[in-house]
Enzyme design. Structure first.
Site, PDB file in Angstrom:
ATOM      1  N   HIS A  81       5.484  -2.489  -0.691  1.00  0.00           N
ATOM      2  CA  HIS A  81       6.178  -2.607  -1.966  1.00  0.00           C
ATOM      3  C   HIS A  81       7.641  -2.193  -1.811  1.00  0.00           C
ATOM      4  CE1 HIS A  81       2.100  -2.794  -3.641  1.00  0.00           C
ATOM      5  NE2 HIS A  81       2.634  -3.271  -4.742  1.00  0.00           N
ATOM      6  N   LYS A 105       8.882   2.439  -5.839  1.00  0.00           N
ATOM      7  CA  LYS A 105       7.522   2.722  -6.293  1.00  0.00           C
ATOM      8  C   LYS A 105       7.198   4.191  -6.052  1.00  0.00           C
ATOM      9  CE  LYS A 105       2.814   0.883  -5.879  1.00  0.00           C
ATOM     10  NZ  LYS A 105       2.659   0.776  -7.351  1.00  0.00           N
TER      11      LYS A 105
END
Lengths: 262, 262, 262, 262
Positions: free
Chosen positions: B147, B151
């Site tokens: 990701h 995050k």
């Protein structure tokens, strides 16, 4: 008589030390099959090395306890050595450099050369070299290494060296730390940090030795991946080293220096 | 007059609740552009929902604190609901099931349907379904999720659910634990374990939301990878849910049940 | 390969026909090493098969010219057969079905079962099954197969079958053709079309047999990849077939039918 | 992008020409957000450029018909130029070199510098440079490029340039042709050949611009992959060029020359 090709006037004579091990037996086969090389001796571990069959170059693939003695034996006779055995720390290298400085001229002429090579896989060396070169151009870098599930240590030595090379290249370029907003990771999914670079280790039946370096900027990713499917992948590097060692007098650590990658 | 195509006799009327959020504003655009759907209301969070503009189906994309009240409001008026908001634990679902059982007939006829969908990305649902189906056929399974570096939690919710689905499928099939000889991992390079399955989290500038499931047997590897490049990838799943919800009375958890993947 | 049923009361007795070939010798080793299986005969090609050592199940791995006779011999004695030899066209299958219908009861009780399996790699079967299931959910699908450079035909048989399965699944679901604006491709970089699906063939030293199916929608991609690193990858499928054949009377084409994938 | 030198004593003043186009508007935002750069002018196409707001460096992102005139205007005023517009063939470059030779001193002191950059994506430049460097060490090399399905030409310009660079590097090193036993390929699955290197073009909804170079030896594979997810990926390269152009007097073709990659 005029020579019209680049082929050397005579074949290089090669001895393999540790010829019955897994790497050594591959090396014996590879030398026998190679153009311009001639196998003159194949010593098991513990054999008396004697005159090494008159070799120009020895390939040393044994165990850490035996390697320094074997290499010293070769150097004292003016035989170049390509070493794939592990365990060569700075103290051992220091002793070796002194031995090489005191050695007689090489049997091929010139000064004796010794290569200490932790890794013969040309593709892996390229991956590491490219990773270090690219890393300062990207905000983010992470390393994923994947091996068979019988491996006992994590991360792999290659992954740790890659991360160290990346970390040093970024430090020298004045890069910031890689961005990471993680605040909640109770089970350690983010993996290890080696010199500031996240490293992840996968263990999977069916795999041999594989590594991926992922480099990210806004809007783009660069991926460098090396797959080693079997030990045969090391032999082109061993042969390249055997052919080049006489042109590199003194002690060299890392095949990358012979290949113009460092 | 005879109908000659499968096109429904009239358009489905759709309300979006949470229409000014990131997902909600995408949903408004997607509904407006879709064949056979007509946007009749776009409510911001905190708006009075009233009669929902006479909608047949509501799409609820708000926040965990507001979602149960919004859904109850729709159900009490016979409006089907597609819910993308998180936070629906078992207690909330139990309450919702009771509300649906007591609800009036749906405005479209039949009984009211509610879909609670933690993930609308069809590709991600296929990846999870395939991973659970394949996992019992392999000795080794690991999950890597990747990701953007903003995050805050690791591993991702999708990775944790995937690992849980894999773990359950392997338990039911009587599989052994994944093989792993690691004895030395001082910095945690082997990552997290979720239901016995190793999970690794990569954070890299340039990425959005990506996941790989690696499955290994002697001599072979199967890789299932999903890349989500932007939020637009969720809209085909939202539209499929809007079209199908009236055919699925009661409370359903997971879009996979509408797609024949569970 | 996971065993999902209770251990049988007694061991299955297995004969291998074609035991000295490459696949056959792997099968001999795999049967000898497997729980619950006992090797009772290992016939070379041309050997008199006789009573097959009292086998319950025969594994037939010979050549197209010999296979139908070998299988008929087994069926006539009530011995189940798992067949990995190629060349079973529809005419041969028709004859075999008649032989099986006329066969005596199986030595294990019940009716005789025969499996004709073009591919024993469980991972490859899963990849093909998943590709066909996922394809109707995506706008774009392409297939890339990668093999060693000694392969003489392109695309591979597995890639052609995968593309055919994808094409059929999309036709049945009413999907449009894959989008492609290419107007200028003088050298054929866009590859082959098989049943409307683009297929690309890579030939690379170091590879064995690998395939990737790429599926794309706006904002997302699903990738299914299978790597076959060596022939050992076929043995879990062979053993699964040996264990299951007695439960599948009659003639079955494709191991996927035993695995719940078709 | 890393800054490897000390922060300049004063800010660089930057003008953007073509500021309302897709690339140009990104460049305006990037310059405004960058340390050490100050946006002093943003000209639309067709605007009178005048004194360029007193800029030290101009970024020219217009169309092939307008670009030479714009660049000449800047050079005649001693303003350095970074050019991302296409269409600079050898005749145009020849004219430009003469203009630069006759130009007054740069407003920053020293001689005027102009960069003609067909590609600003640093990751793509690294991939191409690494591919050319690695190619002579491997028996096999193939290129796969993947783009959105709206692209009209195959292969991509980047893939063709990469293959040409690989082909030249292998020729100079005396490499053999890549091995390929294909004798049966009725539909062209093996793709295109560019300078002897196989090139494959994939078109898939959801993708932007991606490329993979696969390099294979017995037992190993090296993969170099670049993913360009959006145009934002070009901006680090534009900024690096703006900062470096004053240190590179004369005309340079290719950002790789500023980055030490050529």
């Amino acid at each position: 008589m005029t020579e019209t090709t680049a082929r050397p006037a005579r074949e290089l004579k090669v001895a393999v030390i540790g010829a019955h091990g897994r790497m050594g037996s591959e090396a014996v086969r590879a030398v026998e099959a190679a153009h311009g090389l001639s196998l003159v001796a194949a010593h098991g571990s513990g054999d008396d090395l004697g005159d090494l069959g008159g070799a120009d170059v020895a390939v040393e693939l044994t165990v850490p306890a035996a390697s320094p003695g074997n290499v010293a034996h070769c150097v004292a006779r003016g035989v170049h050595v390509v070493v794939g055995t592990t365990g060569w720390d700075e103290a051992r290298l220091e002793t070796l450099r002194a031995q090489v400085a005191d050695a007689p001229a090489a049997v091929t002429g010139g000064a004796v050369g010794v290569l200490i090579a932790p890794n013969f896989a040309v593709g892996a060396l390229l991956m590491m070299s490219f990773a270090a070169k690219a890393a300062p151009f990207f905000e983010s870098v992470e390393v994923i290494e994947l091996h068979h599930p019988g491996k006992v240590d994590a991360p792999s030595g290659t992954a740790a060296r890659t991360a160290a090379m990346i970390g040093r290249a970024r430090d020298e370029a004045g890069c910031d730390a890689v961005p990471d907003a993680t605040t909640h990771d109770p089970d350690g999914a983010r993996g290890a940090r080696v010199d500031g670079i996240p490293v992840h280790s996968v263990r999977l039946r069916g795999l041999t030795a594989h590594q991926e370096v992922l480099l990210g900027n806004a809007g783009e990713m660069l991926t460098l991946r090396h797959d080693s499917f079997d030990r045969g992948s090391f032999m082109p590097g061993v042969l390249a080293a055997v052919r080049a060692v006489a042109d590199h007098p003194g002690v060299t650590v890392g095949l990358e220096h012979y290949l113009g990658l460092a």
